[in-house]
Design an enzyme around this catalytic site. Structure first.
Site, PDB file in Angstrom:
ATOM      1  CG  ASN A  45      -1.885   0.914   0.885  1.00 25.83           C
ATOM      2  OD1 ASN A  45      -2.090   2.153   0.469  1.00 25.83           O
ATOM      3  ND2 ASN A  45      -2.409   1.397   2.784  1.00 25.83           N
ATOM      4  CD1 TRP A  46       3.129   0.988  -2.918  1.00 22.14           C
ATOM      5  CD2 TRP A  46       3.761   1.787  -4.947  1.00 22.14           C
ATOM      6  NE1 TRP A  46       4.479   0.435  -4.115  1.00 22.14           N
ATOM      7  CE2 TRP A  46       3.740   0.537  -5.175  1.00 22.14           C
ATOM      8  CE3 TRP A  46       3.707   3.097  -5.821  1.00 22.14           C
ATOM      9  CZ2 TRP A  46       4.674   0.905  -6.489  1.00 22.14           C
ATOM     10  CZ3 TRP A  46       3.591   3.096  -7.283  1.00 22.14           C
ATOM     11  CH2 TRP A  46       4.415   1.733  -7.471  1.00 22.14           C
ATOM     12  CE  LYS A  47      -0.020   3.725   4.794  1.00 22.28           C
ATOM     13  NZ  LYS A  47       0.403   3.214   6.004  1.00 22.28           N
TER      14      LYS A  47
ATOM     15  CG  HIS B 228      -5.989   2.266   5.303  1.00 22.96           C
ATOM     16  ND1 HIS B 228      -5.638   3.171   6.030  1.00 22.96           N
ATOM     17  CD2 HIS B 228      -4.162   1.587   5.326  1.00 22.96           C
ATOM     18  CE1 HIS B 228      -4.730   2.100   6.053  1.00 22.96           C
ATOM     19  NE2 HIS B 228      -3.862   1.512   5.191  1.00 22.96           N
TER      20      HIS B 228
ATOM     21  CD  GLU C  45      -2.793   5.207   6.908  1.00 27.90           C
ATOM     22  OE1 GLU C  45      -2.603   5.607   5.113  1.00 27.90           O
ATOM     23  OE2 GLU C  45      -2.042   4.921   7.189  1.00 27.90           O
TER      24      GLU C  45
ATOM     25  CD  GLU D  63      -3.704  -2.274   7.345  1.00 28.86           C
ATOM     26  OE1 GLU D  63      -2.708  -2.535   6.613  1.00 28.86           O
ATOM     27  OE2 GLU D  63      -3.773  -1.059   6.889  1.00 28.86           O
TER      28      GLU D  63
ATOM     29  N   GLY E 259       1.872   2.288  10.919  1.00 30.50           N
ATOM     30  CA  GLY E 259       3.496   3.442  10.530  1.00 30.50           C
ATOM     31  C   GLY E 259       3.777   3.488  12.040  1.00 30.50           C
TER      32      GLY E 259
ATOM     33  CB  SER F 102       4.724  -2.031  11.984  1.00 30.96           C
ATOM     34  OG  SER F 102       4.582   0.176  11.650  1.00 30.96           O
TER      35      SER F 102
ATOM     36  N   GLY G 268       4.818   1.730   4.823  1.00 26.93           N
ATOM     37  CA  GLY G 268       6.536   2.049   4.511  1.00 26.93           C
ATOM     38  C   GLY G 268       7.297   0.611   3.823  1.00 26.93           C
TER      39      GLY G 268
HETATM   40  P1  PGA Z   1       2.424   0.219   7.365  1.00 27.80           P
HETATM   41  O1  PGA Z   1       1.242   0.431   6.860  1.00 27.80           O
HETATM   42  O2  PGA Z   1       3.306  -0.900   7.351  1.00 27.80           O
HETATM   43  O3  PGA Z   1       3.381   1.313   7.270  1.00 27.80           O
HETATM   44  O4  PGA Z   1       2.519   0.014   8.857  1.00 27.80           O
HETATM   45  C1  PGA Z   1       0.276  -0.788   6.230  1.00 27.80           C
HETATM   46  C2  PGA Z   1      -0.960   0.196   6.227  1.00 27.80           C
HETATM   47  O5  PGA Z   1      -1.146   1.212   6.416  1.00 27.80           O
HETATM   48  O6  PGA Z   1      -1.495  -0.590   5.096  1.00 27.80           O
END
Ligand code: PGA
Length: 255
Positions: free
Chosen positions: A13-15, A99, A101, A171, A177, A217, A239
């Protein structure tokens, strides 16, 4: 079906990272690195504007392309939104839905997540449905309730044969993150709770067939242990998906 026969899926997931030229550079590094690694499906969920370049570069390779969101209406006066049929026509196969976010910053609710999920399925996309508790919810001991409700509402009105096409990503919000990963026991426990919800809704066969990922993470140093858990069938990686070598190391752990 069981862990050995379920489809393992490692998705990046590149966000909001990578311009089209940066995206092209990253997939050009990734594609040769993952040749022949057939032990899992490999997906990169990229910003909308990167889709054409990444789809063209990944065509005919093991790397599949996903989007990070989709609107639930087919078309119309929804300025700034992207429909499932638009994604499909661009060669997208997967889409992240709900997600944390999106829930936290953009007002997504379980109800809109449900609508988006159904729109994605109707267009033939594979949804990656994200669920997970906040730290305060874990501390209150209500993780199972929170995650069960998110899963049930997201799947309202989804037929059993369609439910099998959904990937669910557990998640925990406190692990995203933050560098703070859930332990493999915590990840397996909650992925197991999600599988039990699926068994309630659709029966054991469907529950055993659905791919459930862990995200939060995940990195080369912890991927193998997380992925070895019975209920963990892959990862959604933020990440660590932005560096071809780290993402490849996680794909290696899934072989
Ligand atoms: P992260 O993000 O690996 O940077 O913790 C995971 C995600 O939000 O899908």
């Amino acid at each position: 079906m069981n862990k050995a026969t379920r489809k393992a899926v490692i998705a990046g997931n590149w966000k909001m990272n990578m311009t089209p030229s940066e995206a092209l550079k990253l997939v050009s590094e990734l594609i040769p690195a993952v040749q022949g690694k057939n032990g899992c499906e490999i997906v990169v969920c990229v910003p909308f504007v990167d889709i054409p370049a990444v789809v063209a570069a990944a065509n005919g390779t093991p790397v599949k392309v996903g989007a990070q969101n989709v609107h639930f209406m087919e078309s119309g006066a929804y300025t700034g939104e992207i429909s499932a049929s638009m994604l499909k026509e661009c060669g997208v196969e997967y889409v992240v839905i709900g997600h944390s976010e999106r829930r936290q910053y953009f007002g997504e609710t379980d109800e809109t997540v449900n609508l988006r999920l159904k729109a994605a399925l109707a267009a033939g996309l594979t949804p990656i449905l994200c669920v997970g508790e906040l730290l305060t919810e874990r501390d209150q001991g209500i993780t199972a309730e929170v995650v069960s409700k998110q899963t049930k509402v997201a799947l309202l009105g989804v037929a059993p044969e369609d439910a099998r096409r959904v990937i669910i990503a557990y998640e925990p919000v406190w692990a995203i993150g933050t560098g703070r990963t859930a332990t493999s026991e915590q990840a397996d426990e909650v992925c197991g709770i999600i599988r039990a919800v699926l068994a309630d809704l659709y029966g054991k066969d469907t529950a055993e067939a659905v791919t459930i990922q862990y995200g939060g993470s995940m990195k080369p140093s912890n991927a193998a242990e997380l992925l070895a858990q019975y209920n963990v069938d892959g990862g959604l990686i933020g990440g660590a998906s932005l560096k071809a070598s780290d993402f490849t190391a996680i794909i290696d752990a899934a072989q």
